[in-house]
Each structure stands twice: as structure tokens, then as C-alpha cells.
Enzyme design. Structure first.
Site, PDB file in Angstrom:
ATOM      1  N   HIS A 104       0.787  -1.329   0.073  1.00 14.50           N
ATOM      2  CA  HIS A 104      -0.025   0.160   0.209  1.00 14.50           C
ATOM      3  C   HIS A 104       0.926   1.312  -0.039  1.00 14.50           C
ATOM      4  CE1 HIS A 104       0.335  -0.586   4.460  1.00 14.50           C
ATOM      5  NE2 HIS A 104       0.573   0.610   4.281  1.00 14.50           N
ATOM      6  N   GLU A 134      -8.414   4.526   9.621  1.00 14.63           N
ATOM      7  CA  GLU A 134      -7.933   4.210   8.323  1.00 14.63           C
ATOM      8  C   GLU A 134      -8.967   3.622   7.380  1.00 14.63           C
ATOM      9  OE1 GLU A 134      -4.733   1.147   9.168  1.00 14.63           O
ATOM     10  OE2 GLU A 134      -6.045   0.194   7.639  1.00 14.63           O
ATOM     11  N   GLN A 186      -3.840   3.819   1.205  1.00 10.90           N
ATOM     12  CA  GLN A 186      -4.450   3.599   2.710  1.00 10.90           C
ATOM     13  C   GLN A 186      -4.571   5.103   3.215  1.00 10.90           C
ATOM     14  OE1 GLN A 186      -1.363   2.587   5.870  1.00 10.90           O
ATOM     15  NE2 GLN A 186      -2.546   1.158   6.499  1.00 10.90           N
ATOM     16  N   HIS A 196       4.043   7.353   3.835  1.00 14.46           N
ATOM     17  CA  HIS A 196       4.683   6.112   3.818  1.00 14.46           C
ATOM     18  C   HIS A 196       4.529   5.411   2.442  1.00 14.46           C
ATOM     19  CE1 HIS A 196       1.546   4.333   6.035  1.00 14.46           C
ATOM     20  NE2 HIS A 196       1.812   3.325   5.439  1.00 14.46           N
ATOM     21  N   GLU A 233       7.383   0.825   5.181  1.00 12.50           N
ATOM     22  CA  GLU A 233       6.774  -0.360   5.953  1.00 12.50           C
ATOM     23  C   GLU A 233       6.977  -1.485   5.428  1.00 12.50           C
ATOM     24  OE1 GLU A 233       2.633   0.701   6.792  1.00 12.50           O
ATOM     25  OE2 GLU A 233       2.158  -1.159   7.579  1.00 12.50           O
TER      26      GLU A 233
HETATM   27  C1  MC0 Z   1       8.993  11.574   9.916  1.00  5.50           C
HETATM   28  N1  MC0 Z   1       9.927  12.064   9.255  1.00  5.50           N
HETATM   29  C2  MC0 Z   1       9.699  11.839   8.060  1.00  5.50           C
HETATM   30  C3  MC0 Z   1       8.355  11.121   8.217  1.00  5.50           C
HETATM   31  N2  MC0 Z   1       8.219  11.154   9.572  1.00  5.50           N
HETATM   32  N3  MC0 Z   1      10.078  11.691   6.812  1.00  5.50           N
HETATM   33  C4  MC0 Z   1       9.588  10.974   5.722  1.00  5.50           C
HETATM   34  N4  MC0 Z   1       8.356  10.486   5.915  1.00  5.50           N
HETATM   35  C5  MC0 Z   1       7.616  10.541   7.205  1.00  5.50           C
HETATM   36  N5  MC0 Z   1       6.419   9.793   7.142  1.00  5.50           N
HETATM   37  C6  MC0 Z   1      11.308  12.888   9.350  1.00  5.50           C
HETATM   38  C7  MC0 Z   1      10.954  13.898   9.866  1.00  5.50           C
HETATM   39  O1  MC0 Z   1      10.806  15.082   9.191  1.00  5.50           O
HETATM   40  C8  MC0 Z   1      12.125  14.285  10.621  1.00  5.50           C
HETATM   41  O2  MC0 Z   1      13.241  15.002   9.921  1.00  5.50           O
HETATM   42  C9  MC0 Z   1      12.713  13.067  11.133  1.00  5.50           C
HETATM   43  O3  MC0 Z   1      12.101  12.019  10.358  1.00  5.50           O
HETATM   44  C10 MC0 Z   1      12.201  12.782  12.381  1.00  5.50           C
HETATM   45  O4  MC0 Z   1      10.779  12.989  12.810  1.00  5.50           O
HETATM   46  P1  MC0 Z   1       9.990  13.480  14.118  1.00  5.50           P
HETATM   47  O5  MC0 Z   1       9.074  14.661  13.340  1.00  5.50           O
HETATM   48  O6  MC0 Z   1      11.126  14.231  14.909  1.00  5.50           O
HETATM   49  O7  MC0 Z   1       9.292  12.648  14.528  1.00  5.50           O
HETATM   50  P2  MC0 Z   1       9.884  11.163  15.361  1.00  5.50           P
HETATM   51  O8  MC0 Z   1      11.210  11.171  15.397  1.00  5.50           O
HETATM   52  O9  MC0 Z   1       9.083  11.371  16.674  1.00  5.50           O
HETATM   53  O10 MC0 Z   1       9.149   9.935  14.587  1.00  5.50           O
HETATM   54  C11 MC0 Z   1       9.593   9.648  13.088  1.00  5.50           C
HETATM   55  C12 MC0 Z   1       9.184   8.192  13.016  1.00  5.50           C
HETATM   56  C13 MC0 Z   1       7.598   7.994  13.415  1.00  5.50           C
HETATM   57  C14 MC0 Z   1       9.659   7.697  11.653  1.00  5.50           C
HETATM   58  C15 MC0 Z   1      10.115   7.439  13.763  1.00  5.50           C
HETATM   59  O11 MC0 Z   1       6.955   8.514  12.725  1.00  5.50           O
HETATM   60  C16 MC0 Z   1       7.485   6.425  13.403  1.00  5.50           C
HETATM   61  O12 MC0 Z   1       7.635   5.676  14.464  1.00  5.50           O
HETATM   62  N6  MC0 Z   1       6.896   6.001  12.291  1.00  5.50           N
HETATM   63  C17 MC0 Z   1       6.227   4.514  12.085  1.00  5.50           C
HETATM   64  C18 MC0 Z   1       4.828   4.592  12.551  1.00  5.50           C
HETATM   65  C19 MC0 Z   1       3.958   5.202  11.635  1.00  5.50           C
HETATM   66  O13 MC0 Z   1       4.216   6.042  11.041  1.00  5.50           O
HETATM   67  N7  MC0 Z   1       2.416   4.908  11.933  1.00  5.50           N
HETATM   68  C20 MC0 Z   1       1.341   5.443  11.190  1.00  5.50           C
HETATM   69  C21 MC0 Z   1       1.065   4.652  10.075  1.00  5.50           C
HETATM   70  P3  MC0 Z   1      14.151  16.158  10.159  1.00  5.50           P
HETATM   71  O14 MC0 Z   1      15.061  16.484   8.873  1.00  5.50           O
HETATM   72  O15 MC0 Z   1      13.180  17.309  10.528  1.00  5.50           O
HETATM   73  O16 MC0 Z   1      14.842  15.928  11.419  1.00  5.50           O
HETATM   74  S1  MC0 Z   1       0.261   3.302  10.668  1.00  5.50           S
HETATM   75  C22 MC0 Z   1       0.269   2.167   9.611  1.00  5.50           C
HETATM   76  O17 MC0 Z   1       0.454   2.529   8.525  1.00  5.50           O
HETATM   77  C23 MC0 Z   1      -0.592   0.891   9.911  1.00  5.50           C
HETATM   78  C24 MC0 Z   1      -1.783   1.194  10.281  1.00  5.50           C
HETATM   79  C25 MC0 Z   1      -0.814  -0.111   8.618  1.00  5.50           C
HETATM   80  O18 MC0 Z   1      -0.007   0.160   7.712  1.00  5.50           O
HETATM   81  O19 MC0 Z   1      -1.239  -1.194   8.883  1.00  5.50           O
END
Ligand code: MC0
Length: 146
Positions: free
Chosen positions: A7, A43, A60, A84, A134
Site C-alpha cells: 500500500h 484508516e 491507505q 509512507h 513499511e
Molecule cells: C518523520 N520524518 C519523515 C516522516 N516522518 N520523513 C519522511 N516520511 C515520514 N513519514 C522525518 C522528519 O521530517 C524528521 O526529519 C525526522 O524524520 C524525525 O521526525 P520527527 O517529526 O521528529 O518524528 P519522530 O522522530 O518522533 O518519529 C518519526 C518516526 C515515526 C518515523 C520514527 O513517525 C514512526 O515511528 N513511524 C512509524 C509508525 C507510523 O508512521 N505509523 C503511522 C502509520 P528532520 O530532517 O526534520 O529531522 S500506521 C500504519 O500504516 C498501519 C496502520 C498499517 O499500515 O497497517
């Protein structure tokens, strides 16, 4: 082995309005919807096509359920858009271990629960040229009863 695009995750402020845009503009219908409290999202999965390995590819649409969730924080900073991409694999555990060995940060020690009972993990976007990535193993398809 990653075998398909499972997705593309799209962050939005208003899930119902975004679902309606995709229905009215492209004719895509909601295949499945749920709330994932652990991930902090509401979602809708729009099924685009089936694949030869029995999987499928989806859009998604993601609306945050709380401001401090990953999608909530991302929306506040970037606005709506592609959040993502997700690759499908039969073995999320094995592929995540292989990718971790290559020096990419895998965000979860063990896969967590994703959409439709799938098992998911994420790779850090800073290790993937700016793309939050992912890995997904779909829930097994239940065979029909005889
Ligand atoms: C953050 N950054 C990204 C980003 N999110 N870059 C590209 N795409 C994204 N989606 C970048 C920010 O701009 C920042 O860069 C750096 O990463 C740190 O971000 P932050 O804003 O300080 O945030 P953090 O570090 O607290 O968290 C970022 C992190 C988090 C990726 C670790 O979003 C995470 O754990 N994501 C995985 C879970 C997730 O996204 N769940 C939602 C979908 P700079 O350069 O400014 O430092 S759930 C889903 O999809 C499920 C239901 C499913 O598929 O079934």
C-alpha cells in the site's frame, strides 16, 4: 523477499472527505476500515488491484486519532500527502532482520499489528532516502469451509 507494493499511506485531516474524493474522482471504494489505537490512526483501505501471489495493493488513507501520533505530528509539520510506502512480503521477520543487518534502522523489535490483521514494521525514513518504509505480511487468507 519483498514481492509487491502492499500500500501507499496517505495522511489526511478528514478521512470521510478524502474517501469521498477518491470515490468521486477515481471510483475507488472502501475495501476495509478500522481504528488502530496503537498507531493512533483511523484508516480506510481502497483496494486497487490483486496480485499473483494472492496479495493486493491498496491506497491507505490515514487520519490521526491524536495529535501526538506519528501521522498527527507529520500532518502538523507537512500537511496532507504521501506519508509512507509499504512493501509486501511473506516473511516480515526475516526481511526485517536482513535489512537491519544492512545498517538500516528497523523501528520495532517485533512486528506489530497492522491493517486487516497484518504484521508490520517500519524502517526509519532517514535511512531510506527520506521515505518512511513499511514491511507488511498480510494475515493468512482463511480457506473456505467444506
Ligand atoms: C518523520 N520524518 C519523515 C516522516 N516522518 N520523513 C519522511 N516520511 C515520514 N513519514 C522525518 C522528519 O521530517 C524528521 O526529519 C525526522 O524524520 C524525525 O521526525 P520527527 O517529526 O521528529 O518524528 P519522530 O522522530 O518522533 O518519529 C518519526 C518516526 C515515526 C518515523 C520514527 O513517525 C514512526 O515511528 N513511524 C512509524 C509508525 C507510523 O508512521 N505509523 C503511522 C502509520 P528532520 O530532517 O526534520 O529531522 S500506521 C500504519 O500504516 C498501519 C496502520 C498499517 O499500515 O497497517
Amino acid at each position: 523477499m519483498l514481492t509487491r507494493i502492499d500500500h501507499i499511506g496517505i495522511a489526511c485531516f478528514d478521512l470521510d472527505a478524502t474517501v469521498e474524493f477518491y470515490r468521486a474522482t477515481y471510483g475507488f471504494e472502501v475495501h476495509h476500515s478500522e481504528v488502530n489505537e496503537e498507531q493512533g490512526v483511523r484508516e480506510a483501505m481502497l483496494r486497487i488491484n490483486g496480485t499473483s501471489d494472492g496479495g493486493a495493493s491498496y491506497l491507505q488513507l490515514l487520519e490521526p486519532t491524536r495529535e501526538d501520533s506519528a501521522v498527527g505530528k507529520w500532518l502538523a509539520k507537512n500537511g496532507e500527502g504521501v506519508h509512507h510506502i509499504a512493501f509486501g512480503t511473506a516473511d516480515v521477520d526475516g526481511d526485517a532482520a536482513d535489512i537491519r543487518e544492512k545498517g538500516v534502522r528497523v523501528l520495532y523489535d517485533e512486528p506489530r499489528t497492522g491493517s486487516m490483521g497484518s504484521r508490520i514494521t517500519f524502517l526509519h525514513p532517514k535511512d531510506c532516502h527520506g521515505v518512511l518504509t513499511e514491511l507488511v505480511t498480510s494475515a493468512p487468507v482463511e480457506s473456505p469451509e467444506h
